[in-house]
Design an enzyme around this catalytic site. Structure first.
Site, PDB file in Angstrom:
ATOM      1  N   GLU A 207      15.503  62.448  33.642  1.00 13.74           N
ATOM      2  CA  GLU A 207      14.327  61.501  34.210  1.00 13.74           C
ATOM      3  C   GLU A 207      13.140  61.762  33.632  1.00 13.74           C
ATOM      4  O   GLU A 207      12.292  61.886  34.541  1.00 13.74           O
ATOM      5  CB  GLU A 207      14.740  61.849  35.555  1.00 13.74           C
ATOM      6  CG  GLU A 207      16.169  61.194  36.100  1.00 13.74           C
ATOM      7  CD  GLU A 207      16.370  61.492  37.603  1.00 13.74           C
ATOM      8  OE1 GLU A 207      15.712  62.075  38.382  1.00 13.74           O
ATOM      9  OE2 GLU A 207      17.451  61.083  38.023  1.00 13.74           O
ATOM     10  N   GLU A 421      24.661  60.883  36.127  1.00 14.98           N
ATOM     11  CA  GLU A 421      24.663  60.906  37.463  1.00 14.98           C
ATOM     12  C   GLU A 421      25.108  59.830  38.018  1.00 14.98           C
ATOM     13  O   GLU A 421      24.605  58.623  37.764  1.00 14.98           O
ATOM     14  CB  GLU A 421      23.558  61.335  38.023  1.00 14.98           C
ATOM     15  CG  GLU A 421      22.962  62.836  37.990  1.00 14.98           C
ATOM     16  CD  GLU A 421      21.588  63.165  38.565  1.00 14.98           C
ATOM     17  OE1 GLU A 421      21.118  62.444  39.491  1.00 14.98           O
ATOM     18  OE2 GLU A 421      20.911  64.188  38.249  1.00 14.98           O
TER      19      GLU A 421
END
Length: 533
Positions: A207, A421
């Protein structure tokens, strides 16, 4: 995270993003429900043979043992020890994985987990950030990897999951400095050399889009840099420039690591290097041309910001136009280096949002990333841009995952994608029922959307549940459990216990049960369906 009251403007984007990270939860519109319901029944056998199902954790959230065996502090240690978590918790305990990993790998095997995604703690492996390798850190990761190999579990390693070594942060401000590129590449070299004979799937960073916004625009994540009026309680930073600089250095560091791997290791280790982004799908708030344009602009700012350079060698044109001289430029040599530097991309995806245009008055005053994007984010079409901004419940929209996967297929040349995820948490709850039917419903629906995207030609290679077991959640501590396995954080022994979702996932992976999406997502459900957070 405490509920706040504010006006939902462009600059509120950072706050919403952080909440989505912490507490993604189910919702879906009637249209999405009908689309998902058409998938009907499926089993493990409906996915390609090479497709992997797994689950994940990250080092700071899972390992604990933060001051043991030579590990040095990361910026998250500094952040939590300064009492900046809402509940004043720290990751010192985590889920105790540093001492309980063998037990956990056995649990993975008992669950029939096909793959496990975890991250390496840079400050555990190389405590000074560069230079000597910590023998105890090396021993731990070698032993963990060997346990996974012995159990036949495919290994997916993330080199950096937001836990930058504090010693390097103090030395040169971490990702703000181009010096990080050489240090990160040297750290990756150690990992490839020591573990690459058994690890074939490497993700450089988790991220980087979140890192840039949350740590350098709003200042909510460590190292907590921001400037008014865009962030609060920061002692240093420049929200108008630093998010762009951090993303720039992250992309260059990733490309440097990829070049190292391809030049030095790939021929013998036969592995792959990719990069991860956080994503949510965007719907136009209305059918107006302004909202439709803002929706694409938000995708460019959130997804294209990282992926356009990796695939095409430069930032989206709209970002360069809006940010102007505040966004760094790639040299011709750098553009050549970054173009094609990802063998795959990973996405972390939990929910969807509605986008409306917020470009009125965008030239007034200083501008940060969110002002440049000029988009207002809403949880649903019934949201108003005022009053309580941070909701206690968030949307579940499995159709949004399918849309995102097909967007990546069409926009980025069919590059392989791993859903690294996807999961369901009970934000604000101290306990998570062992009978977690809501998590089963959530995962079922998103797995169905993954299959629908596959059947439509999306190049999806794997799906990882977040998380394998309850861990320390960033900004939510031990009060937002996402795990398939329950961890009793009140017991110093941190005992584990499988939830219903763990048993369900295991049976699905063994081919003992199928999934009926129609029973999970019925067409008559409406866009206000939520799960408590």
């Amino acid at each position: 995270m405490a509920v706040s009251s504010s006006t939902s403007t462009c600059s509120s984007f950072s706050l919403l993003l952080l909440l989505l990270l912490l507490a993604a939860a189910p919702w879906r519109s009637g249209e999405a429900a009908a689309a998902a319901a058409r998938a009907l029944n499926f089993t493990r056998q409906d996915f390609p043979g090479e497709f992997v199902f797994g689950a994940g954790t990250s080092a700071y959230q899972y390992e604990g043992a933060t001051d043991e065996d030579g590990r040095s502090p990361s910026i998250w240690d500094t952040f939590t020890h300064a009492g900046k978590m809402p509940d004043k918790s720290t990751g010192d305990m985590g889920a105790g994985g540093y001492h309980k990993y063998k037990e956990d790998v056995k649990l993975m095997s008992d669950t029939s987990l096909e793959a496990y995604r975890f991250s390496i703690s840079w400050s555990r492996l190389i405590p000074r950030g560069r230079g000597p390798v910590n023998p105890k850190g090396l021993e731990y990761y070698n032993s963990l990897i060997d346990e996974l190999v012995e159990r036949g579990i495919e290994i997916h390693v993330t080199l950096y999951h937001l836990d930058f070594p504090q010693i390097l942060e103090d030395e040169y401000h971490g990702w703000l400095s181009p010096r990080v590129i050489d240090d990160f590449t040297a750290y990756a070299d150690v990992c490839f050399r020591e573990f690459g004979d058994r690890v074939r799937h490497w993700t450089t960073m988790d991220e980087p889009n979140v890192l840039s916004i949350a740590a350098y625009d709003s200042g909510a994540f460590p190292p907590c840099r921001c400037s008014p009026p865009f962030g609060a309680n920061c002692t240093a930073g420049n929200s108008t420039v630093e998010p762009y600089v951090v993303a720039h250095n992250s992309i260059l560091a990733h490309a440097s690591v990829t070049r190292l791997y391809r030049d030095k290791y790939q021929a013998t280790q036969e592995g792959f290097v990719g990069m991860n982004i956080y994503s949510f799908w965007n719907y136009p708030f209305s059918s107006s041309s302004a909202d439709i344009a803002a929706t694409q602009r938000a995708l460019d700012f959130m997804v294209g910001w990282i992926l356009d350079p990796l695939v095409y060698g430069d930032y989206p044109e709209i970002m360069k136009k809006k940010a102007g001289s505040r966004i760094p430029s790639f040299t011709e040599e750098q553009s050549e280096l970054i173009r094609g530097s990802a063998d795959f991309i990973g996405i972390n995806h939990y929910t969807s949002v509605y986008i409306s245009d917020a470009s009125n008055g965008e030239t007034v005053g200083p501008r940060d990333y969110s002002a440049d994007m000029a988009a207002t984010f809403r949880i649903s079409r019934n949201d108003t841009p005022s009053g309580q901004f941070v909701p206690t419940r968030l949307p579940r929209d499995p159709k949004g995952l399918q849309c995102m996967l097909e967007y990546l297929r069409d926009t980025y040349q069919g590059i392989p994608v791993y859903i690294q995820e996807n999961g369901f948490g009970h934000f604000g709850k101290d306990d998570d029922s062992l009978n977690d039917t809501d998590r089963v419903d959530y995962l079922s629906s998103y797995m169905g959307s993954t299959l629908a995207a596959l059947r439509n030609g999306a190049n999806v290679k794997g799906y990882f549940v977040w998380s394998f077991l309850d861990v320390f959640e960033l900004l939510a501590g031990y009060h937002s459990p996402f795990g398939l396995h329950y961890v009793d954080f009140e017991d110093p022994n941190l005992p584990r216990q499988p939830k219903l979702s763990a048993h369900w996932y295991s049976k699905f992976l063994r081919g003992e049960i199928g999934i009926n999406i129609e029973s999970t997502i019925s067409p008559d459900e409406h866009e206000h369906e939520h799960a408590d957070q």
